[in-house]
Scaffold this motif. Structure first.
Motif, PDB file in Angstrom:
ATOM      1  N   ALA A 209       0.597  -1.111  -0.074  1.00  0.00           N
ATOM      2  CA  ALA A 209      -0.094   0.091  -0.093  1.00  0.00           C
ATOM      3  C   ALA A 209       1.023   1.365   0.040  1.00  0.00           C
ATOM      4  O   ALA A 209       2.070   1.202   0.353  1.00  0.00           O
ATOM      5  CB  ALA A 209      -0.892   0.154   1.233  1.00  0.00           C
ATOM      6  N   ASN A 210       0.154   2.340  -0.540  1.00  0.00           N
ATOM      7  CA  ASN A 210       0.845   3.534  -0.673  1.00  0.00           C
ATOM      8  C   ASN A 210       0.342   4.277   0.616  1.00  0.00           C
ATOM      9  O   ASN A 210      -0.598   5.158   0.471  1.00  0.00           O
ATOM     10  CB  ASN A 210       0.618   4.317  -1.807  1.00  0.00           C
ATOM     11  CG  ASN A 210       1.464   5.599  -1.809  1.00  0.00           C
ATOM     12  OD1 ASN A 210       2.318   5.948  -1.078  1.00  0.00           O
ATOM     13  ND2 ASN A 210       1.139   6.360  -2.770  1.00  0.00           N
TER      14      ASN A 210
ATOM     15  N   ILE B 133      -6.665   4.431   6.178  1.00  0.00           N
ATOM     16  CA  ILE B 133      -5.903   3.142   6.106  1.00  0.00           C
ATOM     17  C   ILE B 133      -6.894   2.166   5.288  1.00  0.00           C
ATOM     18  O   ILE B 133      -6.497   1.330   4.302  1.00  0.00           O
ATOM     19  CB  ILE B 133      -5.794   2.606   7.588  1.00  0.00           C
ATOM     20  CG1 ILE B 133      -4.792   3.559   8.349  1.00  0.00           C
ATOM     21  CG2 ILE B 133      -5.367   1.185   7.724  1.00  0.00           C
ATOM     22  CD1 ILE B 133      -4.679   3.144   9.860  1.00  0.00           C
ATOM     23  N   VAL B 134      -8.165   2.130   5.674  1.00  0.00           N
ATOM     24  CA  VAL B 134      -9.286   1.300   4.774  1.00  0.00           C
ATOM     25  C   VAL B 134      -9.005   1.558   3.495  1.00  0.00           C
ATOM     26  O   VAL B 134      -9.019   0.561   2.793  1.00  0.00           O
ATOM     27  CB  VAL B 134     -10.632   1.423   5.341  1.00  0.00           C
ATOM     28  CG1 VAL B 134     -11.522   0.821   4.590  1.00  0.00           C
ATOM     29  CG2 VAL B 134     -10.717   0.958   6.864  1.00  0.00           C
ATOM     30  N   ARG B 135      -9.033   2.882   2.952  1.00  0.00           N
ATOM     31  CA  ARG B 135      -8.948   3.237   1.509  1.00  0.00           C
ATOM     32  C   ARG B 135      -7.771   2.639   0.999  1.00  0.00           C
ATOM     33  O   ARG B 135      -7.670   2.078  -0.123  1.00  0.00           O
ATOM     34  CB  ARG B 135      -9.030   4.768   1.379  1.00  0.00           C
ATOM     35  CG  ARG B 135     -10.467   5.188   0.984  1.00  0.00           C
ATOM     36  CD  ARG B 135     -10.547   6.602   0.578  1.00  0.00           C
ATOM     37  NE  ARG B 135      -9.505   7.608   1.265  1.00  0.00           N
ATOM     38  CZ  ARG B 135      -9.939   8.192   2.593  1.00  0.00           C
ATOM     39  NH1 ARG B 135     -11.217   8.003   2.989  1.00  0.00           N
ATOM     40  NH2 ARG B 135      -9.232   8.980   2.891  1.00  0.00           N
TER      41      ARG B 135
ATOM     42  N   PHE C 217       1.968   7.169   7.768  1.00  0.00           N
ATOM     43  CA  PHE C 217       1.569   7.642   9.073  1.00  0.00           C
ATOM     44  C   PHE C 217       2.146   8.897   9.211  1.00  0.00           C
ATOM     45  O   PHE C 217       3.234   9.192   8.991  1.00  0.00           O
ATOM     46  CB  PHE C 217       1.950   6.486  10.166  1.00  0.00           C
ATOM     47  CG  PHE C 217       0.971   5.067   9.863  1.00  0.00           C
ATOM     48  CD1 PHE C 217      -0.170   4.985  10.320  1.00  0.00           C
ATOM     49  CD2 PHE C 217       1.495   4.116   8.983  1.00  0.00           C
ATOM     50  CE1 PHE C 217      -0.772   3.691  10.393  1.00  0.00           C
ATOM     51  CE2 PHE C 217       0.671   3.054   8.857  1.00  0.00           C
ATOM     52  CZ  PHE C 217      -0.349   3.019   9.314  1.00  0.00           C
ATOM     53  N   PRO C 218       1.311   9.750  10.145  1.00  0.00           N
ATOM     54  CA  PRO C 218       0.089   9.425  10.918  1.00  0.00           C
ATOM     55  C   PRO C 218      -1.160   9.251   9.734  1.00  0.00           C
ATOM     56  O   PRO C 218      -0.650   9.834   8.573  1.00  0.00           O
ATOM     57  CB  PRO C 218      -0.193  10.646  11.621  1.00  0.00           C
ATOM     58  CG  PRO C 218       0.699  11.738  11.189  1.00  0.00           C
ATOM     59  CD  PRO C 218       1.842  11.031  10.485  1.00  0.00           C
ATOM     60  N   ALA C 219      -1.985   8.352  10.245  1.00  0.00           N
ATOM     61  CA  ALA C 219      -3.099   8.135   9.200  1.00  0.00           C
ATOM     62  C   ALA C 219      -4.502   7.941  10.005  1.00  0.00           C
ATOM     63  O   ALA C 219      -4.432   7.313  11.164  1.00  0.00           O
ATOM     64  CB  ALA C 219      -2.705   6.920   8.456  1.00  0.00           C
ATOM     65  N   THR C 220      -5.558   8.261   9.345  1.00  0.00           N
ATOM     66  CA  THR C 220      -6.683   7.971  10.203  1.00  0.00           C
ATOM     67  C   THR C 220      -7.166   6.703   9.743  1.00  0.00           C
ATOM     68  O   THR C 220      -6.600   6.098   8.734  1.00  0.00           O
ATOM     69  CB  THR C 220      -7.792   8.923   9.514  1.00  0.00           C
ATOM     70  OG1 THR C 220      -8.019   8.862   8.082  1.00  0.00           O
ATOM     71  CG2 THR C 220      -7.499  10.322   9.929  1.00  0.00           C
ATOM     72  N   SER C 221      -8.451   6.077  10.488  1.00  0.00           N
ATOM     73  CA  SER C 221      -8.856   4.832  10.073  1.00  0.00           C
ATOM     74  C   SER C 221      -9.568   4.633   8.636  1.00  0.00           C
ATOM     75  O   SER C 221      -9.294   3.907   7.858  1.00  0.00           O
ATOM     76  CB  SER C 221     -10.102   4.436  11.091  1.00  0.00           C
ATOM     77  OG  SER C 221      -9.526   4.333  12.241  1.00  0.00           O
ATOM     78  N   ASP C 222     -10.127   5.553   7.984  1.00  0.00           N
ATOM     79  CA  ASP C 222     -10.667   5.896   6.969  1.00  0.00           C
ATOM     80  C   ASP C 222      -9.550   5.887   5.927  1.00  0.00           C
ATOM     81  O   ASP C 222      -9.605   5.181   4.792  1.00  0.00           O
ATOM     82  CB  ASP C 222     -11.311   7.290   6.540  1.00  0.00           C
ATOM     83  CG  ASP C 222     -12.795   7.237   7.554  1.00  0.00           C
ATOM     84  OD1 ASP C 222     -13.245   6.062   7.605  1.00  0.00           O
ATOM     85  OD2 ASP C 222     -13.307   8.053   7.569  1.00  0.00           O
TER      86      ASP C 222
END
Length: 107
Positions: free
Chosen positions: A30-31, A41-43, A34-39
Motif C-alpha cells: 500500500a501507498n 487506512i481502509v482506503r 503515518f500518521p493516518a486515520t482509520s478511513d
C-alpha cells in the motif's frame, strides 16, 4: 502391496497467517504513510477481509477498526497494536455459533 508415490512440490508445510500478521502483505504493497486515520487506512488497503483464526474466519478491516475506538494512528506499530486485541477477541469468540457448527462438519 502398494507404495504411495513421492509427493511433488516443496516439502515445507503451508503456513496460514491470521490476525495482524495477515495484514503484512497489504501494508507492504500500500501507498500508506503515518500518521493516518482509520478511513485513510481502509482506503489504502482496500478494506480486506482479515482472517482472525486458523479456521479461515474473516472480518472486514473497516469493521475491526470500528471496534478499536481510535480513529487516528501515529505509526504503523500503533495501528497494529490497537487492532490486535480486537482480532484476538474475534478469535476467542470463535466467530459465533454458525462458525463453530461449520468447523465440526467434515465437508
Amino acid at each position: 502391496m502398494a507404495v504411495r508415490p513421492p509427493q511433488q512440490g516443496d516439502d515445507e508445510p503451508e503456513s496460514l497467517e491470521f490476525g495482524i500478521a495477515a495484514l503484512d502483505p497489504y501494508l507492504s504493497e500500500a501507498n500508506l504513510t503515518f500518521p493516518a486515520t482509520s478511513d485513510e487506512i481502509v482506503r489504502a488497503l482496500g478494506d480486506p477481509a482479515i482472517p482472525y483464526d486458523a479456521n479461515d474466519n474473516t472480518v472486514a478491516l473497516s469493521e475491526a477498526l470500528a471496534a478499536v475506538g481510535q480513529s487516528q494512528f501515529e505509526s504503523e506499530r500503533e495501528f497494529l497494536d490497537a487492532l490486535h486485541p480486537v482480532l484476538e477477541e474475534y478469535r476467542a469468540s470463535g466467530g459465533g455459533l454458525f462458525s463453530q457448527l461449520r468447523a465440526l462438519l467434515p465437508f
